[in-house]
Scaffold this motif. Structure first.
Motif, PDB file in Angstrom:
ATOM      1  N   UNK A  87       0.827  -1.208   0.000  1.00 30.73           N
ATOM      2  CA  UNK A  87       0.000   0.000   0.000  1.00 30.73           C
ATOM      3  C   UNK A  87       0.863   1.262   0.000  1.00 30.73           C
ATOM      4  N   UNK A  88       1.918   1.262   0.792  1.00 28.64           N
ATOM      5  CA  UNK A  88       2.803   2.428   0.826  1.00 28.64           C
ATOM      6  C   UNK A  88       3.538   2.603  -0.503  1.00 28.64           C
ATOM      7  N   UNK A  89       3.931   1.485  -1.114  1.00 25.79           N
ATOM      8  CA  UNK A  89       4.575   1.565  -2.434  1.00 25.79           C
ATOM      9  C   UNK A  89       3.608   2.185  -3.439  1.00 25.79           C
ATOM     10  N   UNK A  90       2.358   1.725  -3.403  1.00 28.25           N
ATOM     11  CA  UNK A  90       1.331   2.251  -4.314  1.00 28.25           C
ATOM     12  C   UNK A  90       1.124   3.743  -4.072  1.00 28.25           C
ATOM     13  N   UNK A  91       1.026   4.128  -2.817  1.00 25.72           N
ATOM     14  CA  UNK A  91       0.838   5.534  -2.466  1.00 25.72           C
ATOM     15  C   UNK A  91       2.057   6.360  -2.868  1.00 25.72           C
ATOM     16  N   UNK A  92       3.241   5.871  -2.576  1.00 25.42           N
ATOM     17  CA  UNK A  92       4.462   6.594  -2.917  1.00 25.42           C
ATOM     18  C   UNK A  92       4.656   6.735  -4.411  1.00 25.42           C
ATOM     19  N   UNK A 107       3.557  14.441  -8.766  1.00 27.21           N
ATOM     20  CA  UNK A 107       4.372  15.626  -8.506  1.00 27.21           C
ATOM     21  C   UNK A 107       5.250  15.997  -9.702  1.00 27.21           C
ATOM     22  N   UNK A 108       5.531  15.030 -10.551  1.00 28.60           N
ATOM     23  CA  UNK A 108       6.438  15.290 -11.686  1.00 28.60           C
ATOM     24  C   UNK A 108       5.756  15.891 -12.850  1.00 28.60           C
TER      25      UNK A 108
END
Length: 172
Positions: free
Chosen positions: A159-164, A171-172
């Motif tokens: 989940x954190x990988x997906x969010x990150x 942002x890019x």
């Protein structure tokens, strides 16, 4: 996101409840997730910083040393490559390398192929400190996550990988 009735009122949930009471027109649901991520991150960073301080290291120093160590022998890279791995500017890398060099953990030398290229290499002391610190870092990291089962840890990581990944690409 709703707060379960049996969940203790703490800083994060109390803040969410106060915002809901003051501004019922706002969807404050992101506050719980962001608040808990921040709380967990701060606590884990505090614990890991305490472990690293036993080796005379700050987290940014450990990050540079670990990046060099994981590249394999001869444990060396160009400063820009290290900075790219760590997402740190060249000027920040210059200061970090200078401090690590003064500590005797890294050394600079010129590339034999191109003398304009500076190479940063772990010293023997740097390898030894990094390896010892990593053992303690991983032990403390495992302890910090012990409230989670292995499957919960895997799920959280996903989940954190997906969010990150989503946050970085937006942002890019």
């Amino acid at each position: 996101m709703t707060v379960e009735a049996n969940m203790p009122v703490d800083g994060v949930e109390a803040t969410v409840r106060r915002w809901r009471a003051q501004r019922p027109d706002l969807d404050v649901s992101p506050m719980s997730v962001i608040g808990w991520l921040t709380t967990a991150s701060n606590e884990i960073e505090r614990r890991l910083a305490a472990v690293l301080s036993e080796y005379g290291l700050q987290s940014w120093e450990f990050d540079v040393l670990a990046t060099l160590r994981t590249d394999g022998e001869p444990y060396e890279m160009c400063p820009g490559t290290i900075g790219g791995h760590l997402r740190v500017s060249n000027s920040a890398m210059t200061n970090r390398i200078k401090r690590l060099e003064e500590s005797g953990l890294v050394e600079r030398h010129f590339s034999p192929e191109n003398r304009r290229i500076v190479i940063i290499r772990l010293t023997e002391r740097g390898i030894e400190v990094t390896d010892r610190a990593m053992d303690s870092y991983l032990t403390e990291g495992k302890s910090a996550l012990e409230a989670l089962s292995p499957s919960e840890t895997d799920q959280l990581c996903g989940l954190l990988r997906k969010l990150g990944t989503a946050t970085t690409s937006e942002a890019e």
